[in-house]
Enzyme design. Sequence first.
Site, mmCIF file in Angstrom:
data_model
loop_
_atom_site.group_PDB
_atom_site.id
_atom_site.type_symbol
_atom_site.label_atom_id
_atom_site.label_comp_id
_atom_site.label_asym_id
_atom_site.label_seq_id
_atom_site.Cartn_x
_atom_site.Cartn_y
_atom_site.Cartn_z
ATOM 1 C CD GLN A 1 -3.094 -0.699 2.211
ATOM 2 O OE1 GLN A 1 -3.166 -1.387 3.206
ATOM 3 N NE2 GLN A 1 -3.908 0.344 2.007
ATOM 4 C CG HIS A 2 0.284 3.402 2.379
ATOM 5 N ND1 HIS A 2 -1.055 3.737 2.466
ATOM 6 C CD2 HIS A 2 0.524 2.524 3.392
ATOM 7 C CE1 HIS A 2 -1.586 3.104 3.496
ATOM 8 N NE2 HIS A 2 -0.652 2.360 4.066
ATOM 9 C CG ASP B 1 -0.054 -5.132 1.786
ATOM 10 O OD1 ASP B 1 -0.848 -4.251 2.167
ATOM 11 O OD2 ASP B 1 1.171 -5.074 2.010
#
Length: 506
Positions: free
Chosen positions: A84-85, A245
């Site tokens: 992520q991110h 995830d």
Amino acid sequence: MSEFFIGVDSGTQSTKAVVVNGKTGQVVASASSAYGLIRGLADGVKEQNPKTWVTALEKTIKEALAKSKVRPSAVKAIGVSGQQHGLVVLDEKGKVIRPAKLWCDTSTATQAELLIKKLGGLGKVIQMTGNGIPAGFTASKIAWLKQYEPKNFHQIHKILLPHDYLNYHLTGRATMEAGDASGTGFFDTKTRDWHPKVAQAIDATLLDKLPAIQSSSEPVGEILPMVAKRLGLEPGTLVSAGGGDNMMGAIGTGNTKAGMVTVSLGTSGTVYAYSSRPVFDAEGEVAAFCDSTGAWLPLVCTMNVTVATELIKKAFKWDNVRLGKEVRGIPIGCEGMMMLPYFQGERVPNLPLASGVLYGMTPDNFSQGHMARAAMEGVALGLNYGLSRMKDLGIRPKQVRLTGGGANSPEWRQILADVFESEVVALENMEGAAFGAALQAKWCYCLDRGERVRITHITDQLVKVNSKTKATPVRAHIKSYRQLQDVHNHFSKACAPVFAENKAVR
């Protein structure tokens, strides 16, 4: 004829692909490929070239498919899970402009703080989007790029997250879904769409650079013919929406209905739960994520889990068997010894300058076994701090499902059951996010064919717990651990100024 689905989990250190039998849930083959970060960067800068992910994705899919001996025509859909991110920026021709800044990149902390201040403070930001804007979120990375690399910033035509970029590679379509998008910092988790005010605070043109949000239940599209040929798949194979995830991990552990909580016991740890409504934490400790099924996924992240037991094993030259044996011989509470296992700082509670603390040592408890149990109990109490915050916000766990390496320890499972005051169980299939991506791919495929099927139907059927690992709380232990939890919480807060002073000295 059996239908098969491929799940891919693209992480920070490696990519894994699994081939799953859509009828039985059996993982018939898997493959993985390891890689690292770009070396030689400044402190706090963590970057990867998206080409690394593409190479690993194609390599692992081809290897897993070859091992499975499944006919290409039997593979109906692919699902992608990703870290992520991260920030992936594409130019007008769809080319990557610069390496991706990752979730663990802390070089953008100043931009995160300035953005929060510009929007009126943390409380205001949480009211707008449901989340704060920590340095790890995508928002601060975009602000950093605008400030320090204006030439690259002005080339941006499209902004994607890591799993979205892999979907783009597979299909040629740039999209996002709510689960992964909710970790950007400028996504409204109530409305499941971009928040105009937050986006404009970063840059007036940001909304023009963001893809439309699509439903998590819909496919992104079909795999491109040239990509299908390289992978050994048939053109027309569907690619599902995929997700972050944690969102795919929720599906892979069957955490798709009320009462389920997943706890990941890896180097770091996550605690997340299904919710049919948005869950906002005014203090910002519980992330108000959407999931990748159309619901929500309140989540807590801690930085130190198996890192604690691995340090114990390394120091005493133990294996897992010896670790378990030593822990079993020590009473609850370690006769007054307590560990704050904040070896890498801590995220929840928010103690970024923290370090590990071993407290309460006496001649009677100064032993390797006491230290080992103190490590396990310290981790459990830290995770329960997060779970308790979620309970305060209305989450009611009926069962906690464990994933990650720590789930293999019967001693740790019992400690967690007693601390959580809930049944705890591990899973038969520990593939986590990759498995969840394959199940989401099946869901998208079924819906695309006109079948009326819920994701819970698929996960209830195909996600199986390992009944031999089940641990239930012991009533006599609960009171002791409640008292220890109070001490742990108080001790963590009391040490905060000491951590800051110690950091300045080091």
